[in-house]
Design a protein around this motif. Structure first.
Motif, PDB file in Angstrom:
ATOM      1  N   PHE A 148       0.810  -1.216   0.000  1.00 51.44           N
ATOM      2  CA  PHE A 148       0.000   0.000   0.000  1.00 51.44           C
ATOM      3  C   PHE A 148       0.844   1.269   0.000  1.00 51.44           C
ATOM      4  O   PHE A 148       0.325   2.361   0.160  1.00 51.44           O
ATOM      5  CB  PHE A 148      -0.958  -0.017   1.196  1.00 51.44           C
ATOM      6  N   GLU A 149       2.144   1.116  -0.206  1.00 47.88           N
ATOM      7  CA  GLU A 149       3.052   2.249  -0.308  1.00 47.88           C
ATOM      8  C   GLU A 149       4.045   1.975  -1.421  1.00 47.88           C
ATOM      9  O   GLU A 149       4.319   0.823  -1.740  1.00 47.88           O
ATOM     10  CB  GLU A 149       3.806   2.460   1.006  1.00 47.88           C
ATOM     11  N   GLY A 150       4.606   3.046  -1.977  1.00 47.02           N
ATOM     12  CA  GLY A 150       5.602   2.898  -3.025  1.00 47.02           C
ATOM     13  C   GLY A 150       5.401   3.922  -4.121  1.00 47.02           C
ATOM     14  O   GLY A 150       4.526   4.779  -4.048  1.00 47.02           O
ATOM     15  N   GLU A 151       6.230   3.830  -5.139  1.00 45.07           N
ATOM     16  CA  GLU A 151       6.140   4.726  -6.292  1.00 45.07           C
ATOM     17  C   GLU A 151       4.815   4.496  -7.015  1.00 45.07           C
ATOM     18  O   GLU A 151       4.341   3.362  -7.101  1.00 45.07           O
ATOM     19  CB  GLU A 151       7.301   4.464  -7.253  1.00 45.07           C
ATOM     20  N   GLN A 152       4.264   5.563  -7.568  1.00 46.61           N
ATOM     21  CA  GLN A 152       2.989   5.441  -8.255  1.00 46.61           C
ATOM     22  C   GLN A 152       3.090   4.515  -9.460  1.00 46.61           C
ATOM     23  O   GLN A 152       2.215   3.694  -9.694  1.00 46.61           O
ATOM     24  CB  GLN A 152       2.470   6.808  -8.703  1.00 46.61           C
ATOM     25  N   ILE A 153       4.161   4.633 -10.215  1.00 44.18           N
ATOM     26  CA  ILE A 153       4.278   3.841 -11.441  1.00 44.18           C
ATOM     27  C   ILE A 153       5.266   2.702 -11.252  1.00 44.18           C
ATOM     28  O   ILE A 153       6.431   2.917 -10.932  1.00 44.18           O
ATOM     29  CB  ILE A 153       4.709   4.720 -12.629  1.00 44.18           C
ATOM     30  N   GLN A 154       4.754   1.509 -11.410  1.00 49.71           N
ATOM     31  CA  GLN A 154       5.562   0.289 -11.453  1.00 49.71           C
ATOM     32  C   GLN A 154       4.881  -0.598 -12.487  1.00 49.71           C
ATOM     33  O   GLN A 154       3.775  -1.072 -12.268  1.00 49.71           O
ATOM     34  CB  GLN A 154       5.598  -0.408 -10.096  1.00 49.71           C
ATOM     35  N   ILE A 155       5.510  -0.779 -13.618  1.00 41.37           N
ATOM     36  CA  ILE A 155       4.908  -1.544 -14.706  1.00 41.37           C
ATOM     37  C   ILE A 155       4.865  -3.018 -14.317  1.00 41.37           C
ATOM     38  O   ILE A 155       5.841  -3.584 -13.831  1.00 41.37           O
ATOM     39  CB  ILE A 155       5.717  -1.356 -16.012  1.00 41.37           C
ATOM     40  N   GLY A 156       3.706  -3.648 -14.535  1.00 39.34           N
ATOM     41  CA  GLY A 156       3.564  -5.067 -14.219  1.00 39.34           C
ATOM     42  C   GLY A 156       2.201  -5.594 -14.604  1.00 39.34           C
ATOM     43  O   GLY A 156       1.297  -4.836 -14.961  1.00 39.34           O
ATOM     44  N   GLY A 157       2.052  -6.889 -14.481  1.00 37.96           N
ATOM     45  CA  GLY A 157       0.804  -7.569 -14.800  1.00 37.96           C
ATOM     46  C   GLY A 157       0.273  -8.298 -13.588  1.00 37.96           C
ATOM     47  O   GLY A 157       0.348  -7.813 -12.455  1.00 37.96           O
ATOM     48  N   ASN A 158      -0.228  -9.534 -13.794  1.00 40.81           N
ATOM     49  CA  ASN A 158      -0.805 -10.305 -12.702  1.00 40.81           C
ATOM     50  C   ASN A 158       0.191 -10.615 -11.590  1.00 40.81           C
ATOM     51  O   ASN A 158      -0.198 -10.857 -10.463  1.00 40.81           O
ATOM     52  CB  ASN A 158      -1.383 -11.632 -13.216  1.00 40.81           C
ATOM     53  N   GLU A 159       1.490 -10.600 -11.920  1.00 39.55           N
ATOM     54  CA  GLU A 159       2.493 -10.856 -10.895  1.00 39.55           C
ATOM     55  C   GLU A 159       2.611  -9.680  -9.925  1.00 39.55           C
ATOM     56  O   GLU A 159       3.116  -9.828  -8.813  1.00 39.55           O
ATOM     57  CB  GLU A 159       3.861 -11.154 -11.524  1.00 39.55           C
ATOM     58  N   SER A 160       2.115  -8.506 -10.339  1.00 34.95           N
ATOM     59  CA  SER A 160       2.259  -7.292  -9.532  1.00 34.95           C
ATOM     60  C   SER A 160       0.944  -6.647  -9.110  1.00 34.95           C
ATOM     61  O   SER A 160       0.921  -5.888  -8.144  1.00 34.95           O
ATOM     62  CB  SER A 160       3.065  -6.244 -10.302  1.00 34.95           C
ATOM     63  N   TYR A 161      -0.131  -6.909  -9.841  1.00 42.41           N
ATOM     64  CA  TYR A 161      -1.397  -6.228  -9.560  1.00 42.41           C
ATOM     65  C   TYR A 161      -2.578  -7.178  -9.664  1.00 42.41           C
ATOM     66  O   TYR A 161      -2.608  -8.053 -10.527  1.00 42.41           O
ATOM     67  CB  TYR A 161      -1.623  -5.087 -10.563  1.00 42.41           C
ATOM     68  N   LEU A 162      -3.570  -6.946  -8.798  1.00 46.97           N
ATOM     69  CA  LEU A 162      -4.819  -7.697  -8.840  1.00 46.97           C
ATOM     70  C   LEU A 162      -5.989  -6.722  -8.832  1.00 46.97           C
ATOM     71  O   LEU A 162      -5.954  -5.720  -8.118  1.00 46.97           O
ATOM     72  CB  LEU A 162      -4.940  -8.616  -7.616  1.00 46.97           C
ATOM     73  N   PRO A 163      -7.048  -7.012  -9.600  1.00 49.68           N
ATOM     74  CA  PRO A 163      -8.253  -6.190  -9.538  1.00 49.68           C
ATOM     75  C   PRO A 163      -9.059  -6.595  -8.305  1.00 49.68           C
ATOM     76  O   PRO A 163      -9.275  -7.789  -8.065  1.00 49.68           O
ATOM     77  CB  PRO A 163      -8.992  -6.568 -10.831  1.00 49.68           C
TER      78      PRO A 163
END
Length: 192
Positions: free
Chosen positions: A161-176
């Motif tokens: 819930f913290e970090g740089e706004q932009i970090q490119i990634g897919g399912n390994e990095s983000y979930l809906p």
């Protein structure tokens, strides 16, 4: 009369598939499309729109040097499509509005509304303010069956819930996720 459209959704909602489908529909009818993507999205190579199911197409790279109005004026496409529109600047969104208003060319921009912290991206903020039509592309929460409205950043299965706004990634990095599951995971993370 041409319009500026902003079609937004969470990660994994099918935005890139929709972009590629729309390009295909125009081109199948012999119509010209300009497809753009920001240079910051380098997951599958800079200048490529790629869906999670493997469809892809080369695109024109948007960076600080490109004049989309001039390009549209020269190329005279039937439509302009953009993927990852959340990464646009205010000036680039203004160029899109200028294309619609002065050249009468429809522009359809696809992107995320907000980042993993629930903060609007610059491009999304200005598209929400300037678009003639705003449409949501829906998907379901990774953890339940509610509509996903947020993007949860994860590392090794742990929600961040913290970090740089932009970090490119897919399912390994983000979930809906839905708001309730997001809040539950955030509360659990703060207890650690």
């Amino acid at each position: 009369m041409a319009k500026l459209y902003f079609r937004y959704g969470t990660m994994n909602s099918g935005k890139s598939i929709e972009v590629l489908r729309t390009v295909h529909n125009y081109e199948e009818q012999g119509k010209k499309v300009l497809l753009f993507t920001p240079s910051v999205d380098d997951r599958h190579g800079i200048g490529t729109v790629t869906s999670r199911i493997g469809m892809q197409k080369k695109a024109i790279i948007i960076d600080d040097r490109i004049d989309m109005v001039e390009l549209a004026s020269t190329e005279k496409p039937n439509c302009i499509l953009l993927d990852e529109a959340q990464f646009l600047t205010k000036a680039q969104v203004q160029q899109l509005a200028d294309i619609v208003d002065t050249l009468d060319i429809p522009v359809i921009a696809y992107g995320l509304r907000a980042d993993f912290m629930g903060v609007l991206f610059e491009g999304s903020y200005h598209l929400l303010a300037m678009a003639d039509k705003i449409e949501e592309i829906k998907t379901v929460c990774w953890f339940c069956d509610k509509k996903a409205i947020m993007n949860m950043r994860c590392k090794d299965g742990v929600a961040l819930f913290e970090g740089e706004q932009i970090q490119i990634g897919g399912n390994e990095s983000y979930l809906p996720v839905c708001r309730k599951c997001y809040a539950s995971k955030r509360k659990a993370a703060h207890k650690l």
